[in-house]
Design an enzyme around this catalytic site. Structure first.
Site, PDB file in Angstrom:
ATOM      1  N   ASN A 101      -8.546 -16.711  10.066  1.00  0.00           N
ATOM      2  CA  ASN A 101      -7.326 -16.119  10.623  1.00  0.00           C
ATOM      3  C   ASN A 101      -7.483 -15.754  12.099  1.00  0.00           C
ATOM      4  O   ASN A 101      -6.800 -16.296  12.947  1.00  0.00           O
ATOM      5  CB  ASN A 101      -6.962 -14.829   9.872  1.00  0.00           C
ATOM      6  N   ASP A 161      -5.621  -1.202  23.623  1.00  0.00           N
ATOM      7  CA  ASP A 161      -6.305  -1.009  22.335  1.00  0.00           C
ATOM      8  C   ASP A 161      -7.194  -2.195  21.976  1.00  0.00           C
ATOM      9  O   ASP A 161      -8.219  -2.020  21.327  1.00  0.00           O
ATOM     10  CB  ASP A 161      -5.281  -0.802  21.211  1.00  0.00           C
ATOM     11  N   SER A 191       2.264  -9.975  13.796  1.00  0.00           N
ATOM     12  CA  SER A 191       2.631  -8.559  13.936  1.00  0.00           C
ATOM     13  C   SER A 191       2.493  -8.093  15.385  1.00  0.00           C
ATOM     14  O   SER A 191       3.110  -7.109  15.789  1.00  0.00           O
ATOM     15  CB  SER A 191       1.736  -7.681  13.071  1.00  0.00           C
ATOM     16  N   TYR A 225      -2.115 -11.181  11.494  1.00  0.00           N
ATOM     17  CA  TYR A 225      -2.102 -10.077  12.471  1.00  0.00           C
ATOM     18  C   TYR A 225      -1.407 -10.527  13.762  1.00  0.00           C
ATOM     19  O   TYR A 225      -0.615  -9.788  14.361  1.00  0.00           O
ATOM     20  CB  TYR A 225      -3.559  -9.664  12.726  1.00  0.00           C
ATOM     21  N   ASP A 231      -4.867 -13.295  -0.535  1.00  0.00           N
ATOM     22  CA  ASP A 231      -5.466 -13.904   0.655  1.00  0.00           C
ATOM     23  C   ASP A 231      -6.853 -13.329   0.943  1.00  0.00           C
ATOM     24  O   ASP A 231      -7.744 -14.037   1.408  1.00  0.00           O
ATOM     25  CB  ASP A 231      -4.554 -13.667   1.872  1.00  0.00           C
TER      26      ASP A 231
HETATM   27  P1  NAD Z   1      -5.015  -6.732   3.660  1.00  0.00           P
HETATM   28  O1  NAD Z   1      -5.240  -6.454   2.224  1.00  0.00           O
HETATM   29  O2  NAD Z   1      -4.914  -5.589   4.633  1.00  0.00           O
HETATM   30  O3  NAD Z   1      -3.733  -7.679   3.766  1.00  0.00           O
HETATM   31  C1  NAD Z   1      -3.041  -7.951   4.887  1.00  0.00           C
HETATM   32  C2  NAD Z   1      -1.832  -8.843   4.557  1.00  0.00           C
HETATM   33  O4  NAD Z   1      -1.926 -10.004   5.381  1.00  0.00           O
HETATM   34  C3  NAD Z   1      -1.734  -9.336   3.106  1.00  0.00           C
HETATM   35  O5  NAD Z   1      -0.385  -9.243   2.720  1.00  0.00           O
HETATM   36  C4  NAD Z   1      -2.159 -10.801   3.196  1.00  0.00           C
HETATM   37  O6  NAD Z   1      -1.526 -11.599   2.205  1.00  0.00           O
HETATM   38  C5  NAD Z   1      -1.625 -11.159   4.561  1.00  0.00           C
HETATM   39  N1  NAD Z   1      -2.276 -12.306   5.213  1.00  0.00           N
HETATM   40  C6  NAD Z   1      -3.593 -12.602   5.308  1.00  0.00           C
HETATM   41  N2  NAD Z   1      -3.756 -13.739   5.994  1.00  0.00           N
HETATM   42  C7  NAD Z   1      -2.505 -14.174   6.334  1.00  0.00           C
HETATM   43  C8  NAD Z   1      -2.017 -15.282   7.058  1.00  0.00           C
HETATM   44  N3  NAD Z   1      -2.836 -16.175   7.602  1.00  0.00           N
HETATM   45  N4  NAD Z   1      -0.680 -15.409   7.201  1.00  0.00           N
HETATM   46  C9  NAD Z   1       0.170 -14.507   6.666  1.00  0.00           C
HETATM   47  N5  NAD Z   1      -0.227 -13.430   5.996  1.00  0.00           N
HETATM   48  C10 NAD Z   1      -1.552 -13.259   5.833  1.00  0.00           C
HETATM   49  O7  NAD Z   1      -6.187  -7.662   4.183  1.00  0.00           O
HETATM   50  P2  NAD Z   1      -6.711  -9.044   3.640  1.00  0.00           P
HETATM   51  O8  NAD Z   1      -5.891  -9.527   2.473  1.00  0.00           O
HETATM   52  O9  NAD Z   1      -8.182  -8.926   3.485  1.00  0.00           O
HETATM   53  O10 NAD Z   1      -6.394  -9.985   4.880  1.00  0.00           O
HETATM   54  C11 NAD Z   1      -6.991  -9.773   6.136  1.00  0.00           C
HETATM   55  C12 NAD Z   1      -5.983 -10.222   7.150  1.00  0.00           C
HETATM   56  O11 NAD Z   1      -4.959  -9.251   7.215  1.00  0.00           O
HETATM   57  C13 NAD Z   1      -6.480 -10.335   8.558  1.00  0.00           C
HETATM   58  O12 NAD Z   1      -7.148 -11.544   8.777  1.00  0.00           O
HETATM   59  C14 NAD Z   1      -5.192 -10.191   9.358  1.00  0.00           C
HETATM   60  O13 NAD Z   1      -4.581 -11.451   9.650  1.00  0.00           O
HETATM   61  C15 NAD Z   1      -4.278  -9.417   8.445  1.00  0.00           C
HETATM   62  N6  NAD Z   1      -4.008  -8.125   9.053  1.00  0.00           N
HETATM   63  C16 NAD Z   1      -2.752  -7.894   9.487  1.00  0.00           C
HETATM   64  C17 NAD Z   1      -2.447  -6.709  10.156  1.00  0.00           C
HETATM   65  C18 NAD Z   1      -1.047  -6.509  10.632  1.00  0.00           C
HETATM   66  O14 NAD Z   1      -0.222  -7.404  10.426  1.00  0.00           O
HETATM   67  N7  NAD Z   1      -0.781  -5.399  11.285  1.00  0.00           N
HETATM   68  C19 NAD Z   1      -3.431  -5.756  10.379  1.00  0.00           C
HETATM   69  C20 NAD Z   1      -4.710  -6.021   9.921  1.00  0.00           C
HETATM   70  C21 NAD Z   1      -4.995  -7.216   9.266  1.00  0.00           C
END
Ligand code: NAD
Length: 268
Positions: free
Chosen positions: A123, A151, A167, A164, A45
Protein backbone atom coordinates in the site's frame (compact mmCIF):
# COMPACT_ATOMS: atom_id res chain seq x y z
CA UNK A 1 0.01 -27.47 -5.67
CA UNK A 2 1.15 -26.29 -2.21
CA UNK A 3 -1.36 -24.08 -0.41
CA UNK A 4 -1.11 -22.04 2.81
CA UNK A 5 -4.19 -20.73 4.57
CA UNK A 6 -3.68 -17.64 6.73
CA UNK A 7 -6.61 -16.35 8.76
CA UNK A 8 -7.22 -13.73 11.42
CA UNK A 9 -8.58 -14.81 14.81
CA UNK A 10 -12.18 -13.70 14.28
CA UNK A 11 -14.63 -16.54 14.96
CA UNK A 12 -15.97 -16.52 11.38
CA UNK A 13 -12.46 -16.57 9.88
CA UNK A 14 -11.39 -19.51 12.06
CA UNK A 15 -14.55 -21.41 11.04
CA UNK A 16 -14.11 -20.64 7.31
CA UNK A 17 -10.43 -21.64 7.50
CA UNK A 18 -11.32 -24.99 9.04
CA UNK A 19 -13.99 -25.66 6.39
CA UNK A 20 -11.64 -24.71 3.55
CA UNK A 21 -8.80 -26.82 4.96
CA UNK A 22 -11.11 -29.85 4.93
CA UNK A 23 -12.35 -29.17 1.38
CA UNK A 24 -8.82 -28.71 0.00
CA UNK A 25 -7.51 -31.85 1.74
CA UNK A 26 -10.40 -33.91 0.32
CA UNK A 27 -9.47 -32.67 -3.17
CA UNK A 28 -5.89 -33.85 -2.59
CA UNK A 29 -4.16 -30.46 -2.22
CA UNK A 30 -1.09 -30.23 -0.02
CA UNK A 31 -1.54 -27.77 2.85
CA UNK A 32 1.83 -26.37 3.92
CA UNK A 33 3.30 -23.80 6.31
CA UNK A 34 6.35 -22.96 4.20
CA UNK A 35 6.96 -22.16 0.53
CA UNK A 36 3.39 -22.28 -0.80
CA UNK A 37 2.43 -21.75 -4.46
CA UNK A 38 -0.81 -20.11 -3.34
CA UNK A 39 -1.64 -18.24 -0.11
CA UNK A 40 -5.32 -17.96 0.75
CA UNK A 41 -6.05 -15.29 3.35
CA UNK A 42 -9.26 -15.30 5.36
CA UNK A 43 -10.19 -12.03 7.09
CA UNK A 44 -9.74 -8.53 5.73
CA UNK A 45 -7.12 -6.40 4.00
CA UNK A 46 -4.99 -6.49 7.16
CA UNK A 47 -4.75 -10.30 6.89
CA UNK A 48 -3.73 -10.05 3.25
CA UNK A 49 -1.13 -7.36 4.02
CA UNK A 50 0.33 -9.53 6.75
CA UNK A 51 0.47 -12.59 4.40
CA UNK A 52 2.15 -10.44 1.73
CA UNK A 53 4.88 -9.40 4.19
CA UNK A 54 5.49 -13.03 5.20
CA UNK A 55 6.05 -13.98 1.56
CA UNK A 56 7.85 -10.79 0.51
CA UNK A 57 11.14 -12.65 -0.08
CA UNK A 58 9.58 -15.05 -2.66
CA UNK A 59 6.97 -13.06 -4.55
CA UNK A 60 7.85 -14.64 -7.92
CA UNK A 61 6.81 -18.05 -6.59
CA UNK A 62 3.51 -17.26 -4.92
CA UNK A 63 0.02 -16.01 -5.78
CA UNK A 64 -2.51 -14.57 -3.34
CA UNK A 65 -6.24 -15.14 -2.92
CA UNK A 66 -8.25 -13.11 -0.38
CA UNK A 67 -11.50 -14.31 1.22
CA UNK A 68 -13.25 -11.61 3.23
CA UNK A 69 -15.20 -12.48 6.34
CA UNK A 70 -15.97 -8.94 7.49
CA UNK A 71 -16.98 -5.91 5.46
CA UNK A 72 -15.75 -5.74 1.87
CA UNK A 73 -11.96 -5.57 1.68
CA UNK A 74 -10.05 -3.98 -1.15
CA UNK A 75 -7.78 -6.97 -1.83
CA UNK A 76 -10.25 -9.71 -0.85
CA UNK A 77 -12.44 -11.03 -3.65
CA UNK A 78 -14.07 -14.22 -2.39
CA UNK A 79 -16.84 -14.90 0.16
CA UNK A 80 -17.59 -17.90 2.39
CA UNK A 81 -20.49 -19.05 0.18
CA UNK A 82 -18.08 -19.33 -2.77
CA UNK A 83 -15.68 -21.84 -1.16
CA UNK A 84 -16.77 -24.74 -3.38
CA UNK A 85 -16.39 -22.60 -6.49
CA UNK A 86 -12.93 -21.54 -5.29
CA UNK A 87 -11.75 -25.12 -4.71
CA UNK A 88 -13.07 -26.14 -8.17
CA UNK A 89 -11.29 -23.17 -9.71
CA UNK A 90 -7.95 -24.07 -8.05
CA UNK A 91 -8.35 -27.67 -9.26
CA UNK A 92 -8.47 -26.35 -12.86
CA UNK A 93 -5.77 -23.71 -12.27
CA UNK A 94 -3.46 -22.92 -15.19
CA UNK A 95 -1.24 -20.55 -13.23
CA UNK A 96 -2.85 -17.30 -14.44
CA UNK A 97 -2.27 -14.20 -12.37
CA UNK A 98 -2.60 -10.45 -12.34
CA UNK A 99 0.31 -8.47 -10.93
CA UNK A 100 0.61 -5.02 -9.36
CA UNK A 101 3.51 -2.65 -8.63
CA UNK A 102 5.12 -2.41 -5.19
CA UNK A 103 7.08 0.23 -3.28
CA UNK A 104 10.71 -0.30 -2.32
CA UNK A 105 11.73 1.45 0.91
CA UNK A 106 15.40 1.74 1.88
CA UNK A 107 16.17 3.19 5.29
CA UNK A 108 19.64 4.53 6.20
CA UNK A 109 20.26 5.04 9.91
CA UNK A 110 22.04 8.14 11.25
CA UNK A 111 24.92 5.88 12.29
CA UNK A 112 26.75 5.42 8.98
CA UNK A 113 28.34 2.19 10.24
CA UNK A 114 24.90 0.49 10.20
CA UNK A 115 23.70 -1.32 7.05
CA UNK A 116 20.59 0.06 5.36
CA UNK A 117 17.26 -1.77 5.80
CA UNK A 118 15.01 -2.77 2.90
CA UNK A 119 11.21 -3.15 2.96
CA UNK A 120 8.56 -3.76 0.33
CA UNK A 121 5.14 -2.11 0.68
CA UNK A 122 1.93 -3.16 -1.00
CA UNK A 123 0.00 0.00 0.00
CA UNK A 124 2.31 2.73 1.24
CA UNK A 125 5.09 3.91 3.53
CA UNK A 126 4.81 6.98 5.74
CA UNK A 127 7.48 9.01 7.46
CA UNK A 128 6.39 10.84 10.59
CA UNK A 129 7.96 12.42 13.64
CA UNK A 130 7.27 11.08 17.11
CA UNK A 131 6.26 14.26 18.97
CA UNK A 132 7.65 17.31 17.21
CA UNK A 133 6.92 18.59 13.73
CA UNK A 134 8.62 16.51 11.07
CA UNK A 135 11.29 18.63 9.40
CA UNK A 136 12.96 17.08 6.37
CA UNK A 137 14.37 17.78 2.92
CA UNK A 138 12.52 16.05 0.09
CA UNK A 139 14.58 15.16 -2.97
CA UNK A 140 13.49 13.79 -6.34
CA UNK A 141 16.67 12.01 -7.39
CA UNK A 142 19.41 14.60 -6.70
CA UNK A 143 17.11 17.61 -6.87
CA UNK A 144 16.01 19.12 -3.55
CA UNK A 145 12.33 19.92 -4.13
CA UNK A 146 11.42 21.35 -0.74
CA UNK A 147 12.03 21.57 2.97
CA UNK A 148 8.94 19.91 4.43
CA UNK A 149 7.47 20.82 7.80
CA UNK A 150 4.35 19.09 9.04
CA UNK A 151 3.07 15.79 10.38
CA UNK A 152 4.51 13.57 7.69
CA UNK A 153 4.85 12.25 4.18
CA UNK A 154 3.08 9.32 2.57
CA UNK A 155 4.31 7.49 -0.55
CA UNK A 156 1.81 5.04 -2.05
CA UNK A 157 1.66 2.42 -4.78
CA UNK A 158 -1.19 2.54 -7.35
CA UNK A 159 -3.22 -0.13 -5.49
CA UNK A 160 -2.37 1.62 -2.22
CA UNK A 161 -3.68 4.89 -3.69
CA UNK A 162 -7.19 3.94 -2.47
CA UNK A 163 -5.91 3.49 1.11
CA UNK A 164 -4.30 6.13 3.33
CA UNK A 165 -3.26 8.10 0.21
CA UNK A 166 -6.91 8.71 -0.69
CA UNK A 167 -7.72 9.99 2.81
CA UNK A 168 -4.85 12.47 2.38
CA UNK A 169 -6.37 13.89 -0.80
CA UNK A 170 -4.25 11.85 -3.21
CA UNK A 171 -5.61 10.68 -6.57
CA UNK A 172 -6.72 7.11 -7.21
CA UNK A 173 -4.26 5.68 -9.76
CA UNK A 174 -4.69 2.78 -12.15
CA UNK A 175 -2.28 -0.05 -11.25
CA UNK A 176 -1.41 -0.25 -14.95
CA UNK A 177 0.74 2.81 -14.25
CA UNK A 178 4.19 2.03 -12.93
CA UNK A 179 4.37 5.10 -10.72
CA UNK A 180 4.40 6.19 -7.07
CA UNK A 181 2.42 8.99 -5.48
CA UNK A 182 3.60 11.25 -2.65
CA UNK A 183 1.06 13.07 -0.44
CA UNK A 184 1.60 15.40 2.49
CA UNK A 185 0.23 14.79 5.99
CA UNK A 186 -0.76 18.18 7.43
CA UNK A 187 2.06 20.32 6.01
CA UNK A 188 2.75 23.74 7.53
CA UNK A 189 2.29 26.51 4.98
CA UNK A 190 2.56 30.20 5.80
CA UNK A 191 4.66 33.24 4.82
CA UNK A 192 7.82 31.54 6.06
CA UNK A 193 7.41 27.83 5.37
CA UNK A 194 6.38 26.44 1.97
CA UNK A 195 5.71 23.01 0.54
CA UNK A 196 4.26 22.00 -2.81
CA UNK A 197 0.91 21.34 -1.05
CA UNK A 198 -0.27 18.98 -3.78
CA UNK A 199 0.08 15.25 -4.38
CA UNK A 200 2.87 14.42 -6.81
CA UNK A 201 3.45 11.36 -8.97
CA UNK A 202 6.90 10.08 -9.93
CA UNK A 203 7.93 7.68 -12.69
CA UNK A 204 9.60 4.31 -12.22
CA UNK A 205 12.97 5.84 -13.11
CA UNK A 206 12.78 8.36 -10.25
CA UNK A 207 13.44 8.10 -6.51
CA UNK A 208 12.02 10.17 -3.66
CA UNK A 209 14.55 10.68 -0.86
CA UNK A 210 13.51 12.07 2.49
CA UNK A 211 16.31 13.41 4.71
CA UNK A 212 15.05 14.25 8.21
CA UNK A 213 16.67 17.10 10.16
CA UNK A 214 19.41 15.81 12.49
CA UNK A 215 18.46 14.66 15.98
CA UNK A 216 14.79 13.94 15.24
CA UNK A 217 13.23 10.62 16.15
CA UNK A 218 11.44 9.26 13.12
CA UNK A 219 8.55 6.82 12.86
CA UNK A 220 8.33 4.84 9.63
CA UNK A 221 5.23 2.86 8.73
CA UNK A 222 5.15 0.24 5.99
CA UNK A 223 1.55 -0.85 5.28
CA UNK A 224 0.12 -2.01 8.64
CA UNK A 225 3.52 -2.11 10.38
CA UNK A 226 5.19 0.63 12.39
CA UNK A 227 8.89 0.78 13.15
CA UNK A 228 10.34 2.12 16.34
CA UNK A 229 11.51 5.67 16.56
CA UNK A 230 15.11 6.04 15.44
CA UNK A 231 17.49 8.68 14.21
CA UNK A 232 17.43 8.29 10.45
CA UNK A 233 19.73 9.85 7.84
CA UNK A 234 17.68 9.11 4.73
CA UNK A 235 14.70 7.13 3.44
CA UNK A 236 14.71 6.28 -0.29
CA UNK A 237 11.41 5.37 -1.91
CA UNK A 238 11.23 3.95 -5.42
CA UNK A 239 9.23 1.50 -7.51
CA UNK A 240 10.29 -2.05 -6.61
CA UNK A 241 11.54 -4.53 -9.19
CA UNK A 242 9.25 -7.13 -7.56
CA UNK A 243 5.46 -7.24 -8.08
CA UNK A 244 2.65 -8.90 -6.16
CA UNK A 245 0.69 -11.59 -8.04
CA UNK A 246 -2.98 -12.30 -7.41
CA UNK A 247 -4.83 -15.43 -8.51
CA UNK A 248 -6.67 -14.30 -11.63
CA UNK A 249 -10.05 -16.05 -11.43
CA UNK A 250 -12.68 -13.74 -9.87
CA UNK A 251 -10.16 -10.94 -9.40
CA UNK A 252 -12.28 -7.97 -10.53
CA UNK A 253 -11.08 -5.20 -12.76
CA UNK A 254 -9.43 -2.44 -10.67
CA UNK A 255 -12.15 0.14 -11.41
CA UNK A 256 -14.84 -2.41 -10.49
CA UNK A 257 -13.00 -2.82 -7.20
CA UNK A 258 -12.93 0.97 -6.68
CA UNK A 259 -16.63 1.23 -7.48
CA UNK A 260 -17.54 -1.63 -5.11
CA UNK A 261 -15.42 -0.23 -2.29
CA UNK A 262 -16.32 3.44 -2.51
CA UNK A 263 -19.44 4.01 -4.57
CA UNK A 264 -21.63 0.92 -4.36
CA UNK A 265 -25.11 0.95 -5.80
CA UNK A 266 -26.50 4.37 -6.51
CA UNK A 267 -30.15 5.13 -7.00
CA UNK A 268 -30.83 8.09 -9.27
P1 NAD B 1 -6.98 -0.99 9.60
O1 NAD B 1 -7.59 -2.15 10.30
O2 NAD B 1 -6.72 0.28 10.36
O3 NAD B 1 -7.86 -0.71 8.30
C1 NAD B 1 -7.81 0.40 7.54
C2 NAD B 1 -8.86 0.32 6.42
O4 NAD B 1 -8.18 0.49 5.18
C3 NAD B 1 -9.64 -1.01 6.32
O5 NAD B 1 -10.98 -0.69 6.07
C4 NAD B 1 -9.02 -1.69 5.10
O6 NAD B 1 -9.95 -2.52 4.42
C5 NAD B 1 -8.69 -0.48 4.25
N1 NAD B 1 -7.64 -0.69 3.24
C6 NAD B 1 -6.44 -1.30 3.37
N2 NAD B 1 -5.77 -1.26 2.21
C7 NAD B 1 -6.58 -0.60 1.33
C8 NAD B 1 -6.45 -0.23 -0.03
N3 NAD B 1 -5.34 -0.49 -0.72
N4 NAD B 1 -7.47 0.42 -0.61
C9 NAD B 1 -8.60 0.71 0.07
N5 NAD B 1 -8.78 0.41 1.36
C10 NAD B 1 -7.78 -0.24 1.98
O7 NAD B 1 -5.59 -1.44 9.00
P2 NAD B 1 -5.23 -2.65 8.05
O8 NAD B 1 -6.46 -3.42 7.65
O9 NAD B 1 -4.09 -3.38 8.68
O10 NAD B 1 -4.70 -1.87 6.77
C11 NAD B 1 -3.57 -1.03 6.83
C12 NAD B 1 -3.82 0.06 5.83
O11 NAD B 1 -4.79 0.94 6.37
C13 NAD B 1 -2.65 0.94 5.53
O12 NAD B 1 -1.79 0.35 4.59
C14 NAD B 1 -3.33 2.21 5.03
O13 NAD B 1 -3.50 2.23 3.61
C15 NAD B 1 -4.69 2.17 5.68
N6 NAD B 1 -4.79 3.28 6.61
C16 NAD B 1 -5.64 4.28 6.30
C17 NAD B 1 -5.72 5.41 7.11
C18 NAD B 1 -6.68 6.49 6.72
O14 NAD B 1 -7.34 6.34 5.69
N7 NAD B 1 -6.72 7.57 7.47
C19 NAD B 1 -4.92 5.53 8.24
C20 NAD B 1 -4.05 4.49 8.53
C21 NAD B 1 -3.98 3.37 7.70
Amino acid sequence: MRITIQNNQKETSVRVAEKLRQMLTEKGFQLVEMQPDIVITIGGDGTLLSAFHRQAHRLKDVRFIGIHTGHLGFYTDWREYQLEELVESIAKDKGDFISYPLLDVEVFEADEMQDSHHFLALNEATIQSSVETLVCDVFIDDFCLEKFRGDGICVATPTGSTGYNKSLGGAVLSPRLEVLQMTEIASINNRIFRTLSAPLVISKEETISVRPAKGRHIIITVDHMQFEQRQIREIRLSLASERIRFYRDRHPHFWQRVSDAFIGETSL
